[in-house]
Design a protein around this motif. Structure first.
Motif, PDB file in Angstrom:
ATOM      1  N   PRO A  17      32.247  13.954  64.831  1.00 14.38           N
ATOM      2  CA  PRO A  17      32.017  14.511  63.499  1.00 14.38           C
ATOM      3  C   PRO A  17      33.124  15.448  63.019  1.00 14.38           C
ATOM      4  O   PRO A  17      33.768  16.143  63.805  1.00 14.38           O
ATOM      5  N   ILE A  18      33.303  15.443  61.706  1.00 11.05           N
ATOM      6  CA  ILE A  18      34.137  16.436  61.013  1.00 11.05           C
ATOM      7  C   ILE A  18      33.190  17.269  60.158  1.00 11.05           C
ATOM      8  O   ILE A  18      32.524  16.738  59.272  1.00 11.05           O
ATOM      9  N   ALA A  19      33.116  18.563  60.427  1.00 13.96           N
ATOM     10  CA  ALA A  19      32.117  19.420  59.779  1.00 13.96           C
ATOM     11  C   ALA A  19      32.699  20.130  58.572  1.00 13.96           C
ATOM     12  O   ALA A  19      33.751  20.755  58.659  1.00 13.96           O
ATOM     13  N   TYR A  20      31.979  20.047  57.453  1.00 13.26           N
ATOM     14  CA  TYR A  20      32.341  20.828  56.264  1.00 13.26           C
ATOM     15  C   TYR A  20      31.290  21.892  55.949  1.00 13.26           C
ATOM     16  O   TYR A  20      31.532  22.787  55.150  1.00 13.26           O
ATOM     17  N   GLU A  21      30.118  21.786  56.568  1.00 16.16           N
ATOM     18  CA  GLU A  21      29.082  22.816  56.462  1.00 16.16           C
ATOM     19  C   GLU A  21      28.457  23.013  57.841  1.00 16.16           C
ATOM     20  O   GLU A  21      28.589  22.164  58.724  1.00 16.16           O
ATOM     21  N   PHE A  22      27.732  24.119  57.999  1.00 19.71           N
ATOM     22  CA  PHE A  22      27.227  24.476  59.324  1.00 19.71           C
ATOM     23  C   PHE A  22      26.212  23.465  59.862  1.00 19.71           C
ATOM     24  O   PHE A  22      25.974  23.396  61.070  1.00 19.71           O
ATOM     25  N   LYS A  23      25.626  22.647  58.991  1.00 19.82           N
ATOM     26  CA  LYS A  23      24.602  21.709  59.448  1.00 19.82           C
ATOM     27  C   LYS A  23      25.128  20.765  60.537  1.00 19.82           C
ATOM     28  O   LYS A  23      24.394  20.421  61.477  1.00 19.82           O
ATOM     29  N   THR A  24      26.395  20.346  60.413  1.00 16.50           N
ATOM     30  CA  THR A  24      26.961  19.425  61.407  1.00 16.50           C
ATOM     31  C   THR A  24      27.186  20.133  62.740  1.00 16.50           C
ATOM     32  O   THR A  24      26.891  19.601  63.812  1.00 16.50           O
ATOM     33  N   GLN A  25      27.711  21.348  62.670  1.00 16.27           N
ATOM     34  CA  GLN A  25      27.905  22.134  63.891  1.00 16.27           C
ATOM     35  C   GLN A  25      26.579  22.337  64.618  1.00 16.27           C
ATOM     36  O   GLN A  25      26.496  22.214  65.856  1.00 16.27           O
ATOM     37  N   GLU A  26      25.543  22.641  63.852  1.00 15.68           N
ATOM     38  CA  GLU A  26      24.237  22.918  64.447  1.00 15.68           C
ATOM     39  C   GLU A  26      23.656  21.668  65.113  1.00 15.68           C
ATOM     40  O   GLU A  26      23.084  21.738  66.202  1.00 15.68           O
TER      41      GLU A  26
END
Length: 431
Positions: free
Chosen positions: A351-360
């Motif tokens: 994944p490439i994260a642009y908002e914290f939802k992906t990190q989480e």
């Protein structure tokens, strides 16, 4: 039973996937005999792409739609919002005759739809973050609660909330909702930060995991070796304007350059076949088209590399998109729901994260170290990470897809949570 699903943006393929998952989960909770009405930002166009669903325009936009001098428009819109609120209050107090006098036919129909609903579900996703204007969402919630309807906020990431007017408006809404489903602990922290007190808040899984194919996920768990003789890669990109560490022009240029370098590397080193495809594309009426960003990336590639890289610019339903990515070895996903759809058919995702939802999400999988942050993405680190990820897939896949299996089970549990919250609300109404 009549259920309204509100605040949808169905021209966004990820949001459409959420919508279909929510319908499945609500039918699992209450049976197949449900009348759904979907309140969407662009209902006429959504109806063309999803003709099996009944769409209406979001009530805020229906009420405030007006052609006027820009200096008068805001004042007139405020007046119309006040008039609708007065009609809602009058209707709820038994003075339907006054509401009928106050409202034109389309707005009166919306009031009838809301007042006759058994349950109102605000769609999941990322609709309550301050990158976006929240007034239309808040208005919808206030109308729902003014009619004393049970309100569910389906699984989402939300906050943080720093604008005082948003905090003031949203706190009582969050406290009156019969159920709030969140995708991550960080969202729960954001509710705690503004002092929300609601016993029925649950951190669970994104609704789209409910659409996962158990057989494909099981097969991915059992896969012990990686065959890269004909590596096939999907890359999902998007335009992003909310960079925090740099201006959007610089940030997007770095992002594009990193993906160009990665595409060259994958073709030249791995002999890869690459297709750029995403959840938001192929609908000219929607405000963004991910394939435009993809074309910028691909147009600048060397001619010999272009022979192995294509851009799919067509619209695909969430189901069709999942079918397409099932045949690939890896998805490099900027869009979160592109990632979830891929995982649901057993395809690994970087994944490439642009908002914290992906990190989480990937932190829940124990794979946060693999997430690439759009803020600091660069060619060398992206290439090194993808190579390392490909090498590690035989070890990662079991952990990754066992986590996907758990996410699906949690997502399916949302049905029970909604049903229990609704039944408890019903009992309270009888007292």
């Amino acid at each position: 039973m009549k259920i309204l699903i509100t605040n949808t943006v169905s021209l966004n393929g990820g949001d459409a996937a959420i919508l279909y998952a929510e319908i499945d989960l609500l039918q699992a909770a209450f049976g197949q005999n449900i009348q759904f009405t979907i309140y969407d930002s662009q209902p006429e166009i959504a109806s063309r792409y999803y003709p099996n669903l009944k769409f209406r325009k979001l009530i805020y936009w229906n009420v405030t739609e007006i052609k006027a001098n820009k200096y008068l428009q805001r004042s007139l819109q405020k007046a119309k919002l006040f008039r609708f609120r007065l009609a809602v209050r009058s209707w709820h107090q038994g003075r339907q005759w006054l509401a009928k006098l106050l409202l034109p036919p389309a707005e009166l129909q919306d009031l009838i739809e809301y007042s006759s609903a058994d349950l109102i579900v605000s769609t999941g996703g990322t609709i309550l973050v301050e990158n976006y204007w929240l007034e239309p969402r808040i208005f919808d919630y206030e109308v729902s609660l003014a009619l004393e309807k049970p309100l569910v906020l389906f699984t989402q990431s939300l906050g943080p909330f720093s604008i005082p007017s948003n905090c003031q408006a949203l706190k009582p809404i969050f406290e009156k909702a019969i159920l709030i489903l969140l995708r991550d602990r960080k969202s729960q922290d954001h509710l705690n930060e503004i002092g929300v007190q609601n016993y029925n808040i649950h951190v669970t899984s994104d609704a789209v995991f409910a659409l996962a194919d158990p057989t494909s996920v099981q097969q991915a768990i059992a896969t012990k070796k990686s065959d890269r003789s004909q590596l096939k890669v999907v890359i999902s990109v998007r335009d992003w304007q909310y960079f925090k560490q740099q201006d959007s022009t610089t940030g997007m240029q770095k992002y594009i350059e990193a993906l160009q370098a990665l595409s060259i590397h994958l073709v030249e080193k791995h002999g890869a076949e690459i297709v750029y495809i995403s959840t938001c594309q192929g609908i000219p009426e929607y405000w963004t088209n991910d394939s435009k960003t993809a074309l910028k990336i691909v147009e600048a590639l060397p001619e010999n590399v272009k022979l192995s890289v294509s851009v799919d610019t067509d619209f695909h339903s969430p189901t069709k998109l999942a079918e397409i990515v099932k045949d690939y070895d890896l998805v490099i996903a900027t869009r979160l729901h592109m990632a979830i759809l891929a995982l649901g058919v057993g395809t690994p995702v970087l994944p490439i994260a642009y908002e914290f939802k992906t990190q989480e999400l990937f932190a829940k999988f124990g794979l946060k170290s693999w997430v690439q942050d759009i803020e600091d993405i660069c060619p060398n680190s992206l290439i090194e990470t993808v190579d390392s990820y490909l090498d590690s897939l035989p070890q990662i896949c079991q952990q990754l897809f066992e986590s996907v299996e758990q996410e699906q089970q949690q997502a399916l549990e949302s049905s029970r949570l909604v049903r229990e919250a609704f039944e408890k609300w019903q009992k309270l109404q009888m007292k």
